[in-house]
Design a protein around this motif. Structure first.
Motif, PDB file in Angstrom:
ATOM      1  N   TYR A 248      -7.709   7.318   5.096  1.00 36.56           N
ATOM      2  CA  TYR A 248      -8.737   8.187   4.504  1.00 36.56           C
ATOM      3  C   TYR A 248     -10.101   8.104   5.190  1.00 36.56           C
ATOM      4  CZ  TYR A 248      -5.579   8.108   0.424  1.00 36.56           C
ATOM      5  OH  TYR A 248      -4.509   8.207  -0.422  1.00 36.56           O
ATOM      6  N   PHE A 249     -10.258   7.150   6.097  1.00 39.21           N
ATOM      7  CA  PHE A 249     -11.607   6.877   6.583  1.00 39.21           C
ATOM      8  C   PHE A 249     -11.943   7.714   7.831  1.00 39.21           C
ATOM      9  CE2 PHE A 249     -10.077   2.679   4.762  1.00 39.21           C
ATOM     10  CZ  PHE A 249     -10.441   3.044   3.484  1.00 39.21           C
ATOM     11  N   ASP A 250     -13.245   7.749   8.163  1.00 36.18           N
ATOM     12  CA  ASP A 250     -13.705   8.617   9.244  1.00 36.18           C
ATOM     13  C   ASP A 250     -13.390   8.062  10.629  1.00 36.18           C
ATOM     14  OD1 ASP A 250     -14.679  10.490   7.508  1.00 36.18           O
ATOM     15  OD2 ASP A 250     -16.657   9.545   7.361  1.00 36.18           O
TER      16      ASP A 250
ATOM     17  N   ASN B 238       0.901  -1.164   0.000  1.00 38.73           N
ATOM     18  CA  ASN B 238       0.000   0.000   0.000  1.00 38.73           C
ATOM     19  C   ASN B 238       0.932   1.206   0.000  1.00 38.73           C
ATOM     20  OD1 ASN B 238      -1.490   2.244   1.700  1.00 38.73           O
ATOM     21  ND2 ASN B 238      -3.093   0.954   0.859  1.00 38.73           N
ATOM     22  N   LEU B 239       0.998   1.891  -1.149  1.00 38.26           N
ATOM     23  CA  LEU B 239       2.085   2.846  -1.367  1.00 38.26           C
ATOM     24  C   LEU B 239       1.617   4.289  -1.529  1.00 38.26           C
ATOM     25  CD1 LEU B 239       3.956   0.618  -4.005  1.00 38.26           C
ATOM     26  CD2 LEU B 239       4.417   0.759  -1.549  1.00 38.26           C
ATOM     27  N   PHE B 240       2.483   5.192  -1.094  1.00 33.91           N
ATOM     28  CA  PHE B 240       2.312   6.627  -1.324  1.00 33.91           C
ATOM     29  C   PHE B 240       1.062   7.170  -0.611  1.00 33.91           C
ATOM     30  CE2 PHE B 240       2.578  10.488  -4.039  1.00 33.91           C
ATOM     31  CZ  PHE B 240       3.925  10.721  -3.858  1.00 33.91           C
ATOM     32  N   THR B 241       0.989   6.883   0.676  1.00 37.08           N
ATOM     33  CA  THR B 241      -0.106   7.395   1.522  1.00 37.08           C
ATOM     34  C   THR B 241      -1.479   7.064   0.933  1.00 37.08           C
ATOM     35  OG1 THR B 241       1.408   9.237   2.019  1.00 37.08           O
ATOM     36  CG2 THR B 241      -0.805   9.397   2.924  1.00 37.08           C
ATOM     37  N   SER B 242      -1.711   5.791   0.759  1.00 36.85           N
ATOM     38  CA  SER B 242      -3.020   5.353   0.276  1.00 36.85           C
ATOM     39  C   SER B 242      -3.811   4.728   1.425  1.00 36.85           C
ATOM     40  CB  SER B 242      -2.838   4.348  -0.870  1.00 36.85           C
ATOM     41  OG  SER B 242      -2.164   4.962  -1.934  1.00 36.85           O
TER      42      SER B 242
HETATM   43  C1  LIG Z   1      -2.343   9.062  -3.137  1.00 42.13           C
HETATM   44  S1  LIG Z   1      -3.049   8.018  -4.340  1.00 42.13           S
HETATM   45  C2  LIG Z   1      -1.728   6.872  -4.620  1.00 42.13           C
HETATM   46  C3  LIG Z   1      -1.905   6.020  -5.829  1.00 42.13           C
HETATM   47  C4  LIG Z   1      -0.712   5.099  -6.167  1.00 42.13           C
HETATM   48  N1  LIG Z   1      -0.413   4.185  -5.069  1.00 42.13           N
HETATM   49  C5  LIG Z   1       0.494   5.903  -6.553  1.00 42.13           C
HETATM   50  O1  LIG Z   1       1.455   5.976  -5.774  1.00 42.13           O
HETATM   51  O2  LIG Z   1       0.501   6.487  -7.653  1.00 42.13           O
HETATM   52  C6  LIG Z   1      -4.236   7.110  -3.406  1.00 42.13           C
HETATM   53  C7  LIG Z   1      -5.032   6.084  -4.169  1.00 42.13           C
HETATM   54  O3  LIG Z   1      -5.890   5.396  -3.249  1.00 42.13           O
HETATM   55  C8  LIG Z   1      -7.079   5.052  -3.936  1.00 42.13           C
HETATM   56  N2  LIG Z   1      -8.135   4.762  -2.963  1.00 42.13           N
HETATM   57  C9  LIG Z   1      -8.748   5.622  -2.127  1.00 42.13           C
HETATM   58  N3  LIG Z   1      -9.655   4.991  -1.387  1.00 42.13           N
HETATM   59  C10 LIG Z   1      -9.619   3.687  -1.754  1.00 42.13           C
HETATM   60  C11 LIG Z   1     -10.350   2.532  -1.354  1.00 42.13           C
HETATM   61  N4  LIG Z   1     -11.293   2.608  -0.421  1.00 42.13           N
HETATM   62  N5  LIG Z   1     -10.051   1.359  -1.937  1.00 42.13           N
HETATM   63  C12 LIG Z   1      -9.103   1.279  -2.908  1.00 42.13           C
HETATM   64  N6  LIG Z   1      -8.398   2.344  -3.338  1.00 42.13           N
HETATM   65  C13 LIG Z   1      -8.651   3.530  -2.770  1.00 42.13           C
HETATM   66  C14 LIG Z   1      -7.351   6.295  -4.761  1.00 42.13           C
HETATM   67  O4  LIG Z   1      -8.279   6.068  -5.795  1.00 42.13           O
HETATM   68  C15 LIG Z   1      -5.945   6.661  -5.247  1.00 42.13           C
HETATM   69  O5  LIG Z   1      -5.653   6.072  -6.488  1.00 42.13           O
END
Ligand SMILES: C[S@@+](CC[C@H](N)C(=O)[O-])C[C@H]1O[C@@H](n2cnc3c(N)ncnc32)[C@H](O)[C@@H]1O
Length: 243
Positions: free
Chosen positions: A117-119, A110-114
């Motif tokens: 995001y949740f409440d 799980n890369l680059f601050t992904s």
């Molecule tokens: C900051 S971006 C990073 C994307 C990718 N890892 C990169 O480094 O280019 C965060 C990603 O998380 C995805 N994302 C957000 N909520 C998600 C969820 N509930 N399930 C799957 N992906 C999600 C977004 O659509 C977005 O593409």
């Protein structure tokens, strides 16, 4: 954005997100993947999941390194874009990480601050549990998260960026444990406003959550070169844990 729709669903799926972040550093991402693969030494047949892969920049590169990769993301637009790179050992699909992962992988990245995001923290823990369940026995999870300590100390409250002729007015603030970034702009006579909201988990928070999800935390790094983590100076907080 409708009230019910979560910010991360609409913003990451919007073309403006990709305009604002167009200068994302591919070379840096590729170097990170090289370092990670050198460190983890995955067997070439092992299956890797790039969870929240966006347009697939890490997945495509990992696959070029000979690995079997699946990229999953909530954004239909990003997955549609990534699908052009598919081959027999590279696949992409739309998936919400808040739901169980239907296959098993030796590695989940799980890369680059992904994450964050949740409440509620319950939802974050729930996602970690899905990741745990999506790993094979002794599987490895890599979380590449931002470093809240450095971010807090160096927060840029106001910024203007002009990209593709659009003036993005960006504001950042920290409230109730979340880092907010609001992005306001006009395009073709229409006004837009989006907000990113990421939970400011520190190392202790993540350690607790990993432990609750039954992960064994193995390594902590502070940047894409995999140097040690220092809360005051590190750009990243990278955790490597095993099932
Ligand atoms: C900051 S971006 C990073 C994307 C990718 N890892 C990169 O480094 O280019 C965060 C990603 O998380 C995805 N994302 C957000 N909520 C998600 C969820 N509930 N399930 C799957 N992906 C999600 C977004 O659509 C977005 O593409």
């Amino acid at each position: 954005m409708t009230k019910e729709e979560k910010w991360f669903k609409s913003w990451f799926n919007s073309p403006y997100y990709h305009i604002l972040y167009q200068h994302r550093d591919y070379a840096e991402a590729e170097q990170f993947m090289k370092n990670l693969v050198d460190f983890l030494q995955p067997n070439p047949n092992s299956k890797i999941l790039d969870l929240a892969c966006g347009k697939g920049r890490h997945s495509v590169f990992l696959n070029k390194m000979g690995l079997n990769v699946t990229g999953m993301d909530l954004s239909e637009e990003s997955i549609l874009h990534a699908k052009q790179f598919e081959n027999t050992t590279l696949h992409f699909k739309v998936h919400d990480m808040q739901l169980p992962i239907q296959e098993n992988f030796q590695y989940i990245f799980n890369l680059f601050t992904s994450f964050g995001y949740f409440d509620s923290d319950k939802e974050h823990l729930n996602t970690l549990q899905h990741i745990y369940n999506g790993l094979e026995k002794n599987g490895i999870f890599v979380l590449d998260f931002f470093n809240i300590v450095k971010t807090k100390n160096q927060l840029v409250a106001n910024e203007i960026k002009i990209l593709n002729g659009i003036e993005f007015k960006i504001k950042r603030f920290i409230k109730d444990g979340y880092v907010y970034k609001t992005i306001a702009f006009e395009d073709k006579g229409n006004k837009y406003s989006f907000q990113e909201k990421v939970r400011g988990f520190d190392l202790e928070d993540l350690k607790k959550m990993f432990s609750k999800a039954n992960f064994n935390l193995k390594h902590i790094f502070g940047n894409f070169d995999l140097d040690p983590y220092n809360p005051d100076t590190s750009d990243r907080l990278i955790l490597i844990a095993s099932k």
